[in-house]
Design a protein around this motif. Sequence first.
Motif, PDB file in Angstrom:
ATOM      1  N   LEU A 143       0.834  -1.208   0.000  1.00  0.00           N
ATOM      2  CA  LEU A 143       0.000   0.000   0.000  1.00  0.00           C
ATOM      3  C   LEU A 143       0.866   1.254   0.000  1.00  0.00           C
ATOM      4  CD1 LEU A 143      -2.781  -1.100   2.523  1.00  0.00           C
ATOM      5  CD2 LEU A 143      -2.953  -0.937   0.031  1.00  0.00           C
ATOM      6  N   ALA A 144       2.007   1.195   0.690  1.00  0.00           N
ATOM      7  CA  ALA A 144       2.921   2.340   0.687  1.00  0.00           C
ATOM      8  C   ALA A 144       3.468   2.584  -0.709  1.00  0.00           C
ATOM      9  CB  ALA A 144       4.066   2.091   1.662  1.00  0.00           C
ATOM     10  N   ARG A 145       3.798   1.500  -1.422  1.00  0.00           N
ATOM     11  CA  ARG A 145       4.349   1.648  -2.771  1.00  0.00           C
ATOM     12  C   ARG A 145       3.306   2.130  -3.773  1.00  0.00           C
ATOM     13  NH1 ARG A 145       8.423  -2.269  -5.336  1.00  0.00           N
ATOM     14  NH2 ARG A 145       8.735  -0.283  -6.394  1.00  0.00           N
ATOM     15  N   LEU A 146       2.032   1.918  -3.459  1.00  0.00           N
ATOM     16  CA  LEU A 146       0.956   2.386  -4.336  1.00  0.00           C
ATOM     17  C   LEU A 146       0.417   3.745  -3.910  1.00  0.00           C
ATOM     18  CD1 LEU A 146      -0.966  -1.005  -4.630  1.00  0.00           C
ATOM     19  CD2 LEU A 146       0.280   0.134  -6.483  1.00  0.00           C
ATOM     20  N   SER A 147       0.951   4.276  -2.825  1.00  0.00           N
ATOM     21  CA  SER A 147       0.451   5.530  -2.278  1.00  0.00           C
ATOM     22  C   SER A 147       0.792   6.717  -3.181  1.00  0.00           C
ATOM     23  CB  SER A 147       1.046   5.746  -0.886  1.00  0.00           C
ATOM     24  OG  SER A 147       0.720   7.023  -0.387  1.00  0.00           O
ATOM     25  N   ALA A 148      -0.039   7.742  -3.073  1.00  0.00           N
ATOM     26  CA  ALA A 148       0.233   8.980  -3.798  1.00  0.00           C
ATOM     27  C   ALA A 148       1.259   9.841  -3.067  1.00  0.00           C
ATOM     28  CB  ALA A 148      -1.074   9.771  -3.973  1.00  0.00           C
ATOM     29  N   ILE A 149       1.621   9.438  -1.845  1.00  0.00           N
ATOM     30  CA  ILE A 149       2.592  10.187  -1.043  1.00  0.00           C
ATOM     31  C   ILE A 149       3.997   9.692  -1.391  1.00  0.00           C
ATOM     32  CG2 ILE A 149       3.319  10.802   1.294  1.00  0.00           C
ATOM     33  CD1 ILE A 149       0.431  10.149   2.194  1.00  0.00           C
ATOM     34  N   ALA A 150       4.779  10.558  -1.986  1.00  0.00           N
ATOM     35  CA  ALA A 150       6.094  10.152  -2.504  1.00  0.00           C
ATOM     36  C   ALA A 150       7.013   9.555  -1.438  1.00  0.00           C
ATOM     37  CB  ALA A 150       6.771  11.337  -3.185  1.00  0.00           C
ATOM     38  N   PRO A 151       7.151  10.153  -0.242  1.00  0.00           N
ATOM     39  CA  PRO A 151       8.040   9.546   0.756  1.00  0.00           C
ATOM     40  C   PRO A 151       7.666   8.111   1.122  1.00  0.00           C
ATOM     41  CG  PRO A 151       7.530  11.801   1.372  1.00  0.00           C
ATOM     42  CD  PRO A 151       6.640  11.462   0.212  1.00  0.00           C
ATOM     43  N   LEU A 152       6.367   7.825   1.156  1.00  0.00           N
ATOM     44  CA  LEU A 152       5.930   6.458   1.437  1.00  0.00           C
ATOM     45  C   LEU A 152       6.344   5.512   0.310  1.00  0.00           C
ATOM     46  CD1 LEU A 152       2.344   6.847   2.966  1.00  0.00           C
ATOM     47  CD2 LEU A 152       4.461   6.197   4.131  1.00  0.00           C
ATOM     48  N   ARG A 153       6.204   5.972  -0.927  1.00  0.00           N
ATOM     49  CA  ARG A 153       6.620   5.142  -2.066  1.00  0.00           C
ATOM     50  C   ARG A 153       8.119   4.875  -2.010  1.00  0.00           C
ATOM     51  NH1 ARG A 153       3.683   8.805  -5.139  1.00  0.00           N
ATOM     52  NH2 ARG A 153       5.579   9.480  -6.207  1.00  0.00           N
ATOM     53  N   TRP A 154       8.895   5.897  -1.699  1.00  0.00           N
ATOM     54  CA  TRP A 154      10.357   5.731  -1.624  1.00  0.00           C
ATOM     55  C   TRP A 154      10.741   4.785  -0.491  1.00  0.00           C
ATOM     56  CZ3 TRP A 154      11.036  11.757  -1.734  1.00  0.00           C
ATOM     57  CH2 TRP A 154      10.727  12.216  -3.021  1.00  0.00           C
ATOM     58  N   LEU A 155      10.054   4.913   0.644  1.00  0.00           N
ATOM     59  CA  LEU A 155      10.344   4.049   1.786  1.00  0.00           C
ATOM     60  C   LEU A 155      10.029   2.593   1.440  1.00  0.00           C
ATOM     61  CD1 LEU A 155      11.246   3.966   4.747  1.00  0.00           C
ATOM     62  CD2 LEU A 155       8.841   4.260   5.394  1.00  0.00           C
ATOM     63  N   GLY A 156       8.884   2.372   0.788  1.00  0.00           N
ATOM     64  CA  GLY A 156       8.513   1.023   0.384  1.00  0.00           C
ATOM     65  C   GLY A 156       9.496   0.447  -0.615  1.00  0.00           C
ATOM     66  N   PHE A 157       9.913   1.265  -1.561  1.00  0.00           N
ATOM     67  CA  PHE A 157      10.886   0.812  -2.556  1.00  0.00           C
ATOM     68  C   PHE A 157      12.219   0.469  -1.899  1.00  0.00           C
ATOM     69  CE2 PHE A 157      14.442   1.735  -5.393  1.00  0.00           C
ATOM     70  CZ  PHE A 157      14.151   0.887  -6.454  1.00  0.00           C
TER      71      PHE A 157
END
Length: 216
Positions: A39-53
């Motif tokens: 869900l973090a990687r699919l989030s519209a919030i960039a820091p969450l996507r980066w953290l998930g990646f």
Amino acid sequence: MFDLLARAWPLLDAAIPVTILLGLSAFILGSSLGMLIALARLSAIAPLRWLGFAYVSVFRGTPLLVQLLLVYFGLPRYGIALDPIPASIVALTLFSAAYLSENFRAGIAAVDSGQWEAARSLGMGYWRAMRRVILPQGLRIAVPPVGSRLIALMKDTSLASTITVVEMTRVAEEVGATTFRYMEMFLIVGILYWLINQTLTLIQSAVEMRLSRHFR
């Protein structure tokens, strides 16, 4: 071989539940963590996507054995000392979560975009649509790779023997060392792993068939 099995059985009888405990515990915990990462990687919030990646990159890009050793031998340096079984579950959970997150992410991404549009047309917000429309379909799509990950994880538990967990591989090493019948002992343990994983495969097939009928 049967005489060796009879000799090793008291040890195997205790080791088989440990192997299953490690695999299932890590799978359940890894699935929960993996879903959050997906869900973090699919989030519209960039820091969450980066953290998930970053999480997926680290835990998929390094060997599980190294992760096990870091958790068991490395964490005590920082005041966190874990017994062998909890340390194994932690390492296996963190490792499996990275792979499971990608399985879940792929399943969610595979849901037709029209489902999102239909949910929004009914007045659903993002999280309500995700919970009631997208996730049920995405999880159904993800069942085959998730089931395969469980089977792979059950085999990965053999690495716990390196930090003194007495699971099936550890028993094979100990009995092999005392009898010098390594070939037969590891063959016996290999058959036991196969039986466990065949059982999981049958359960996975049953779940897939049930979900297929439910969504027809």
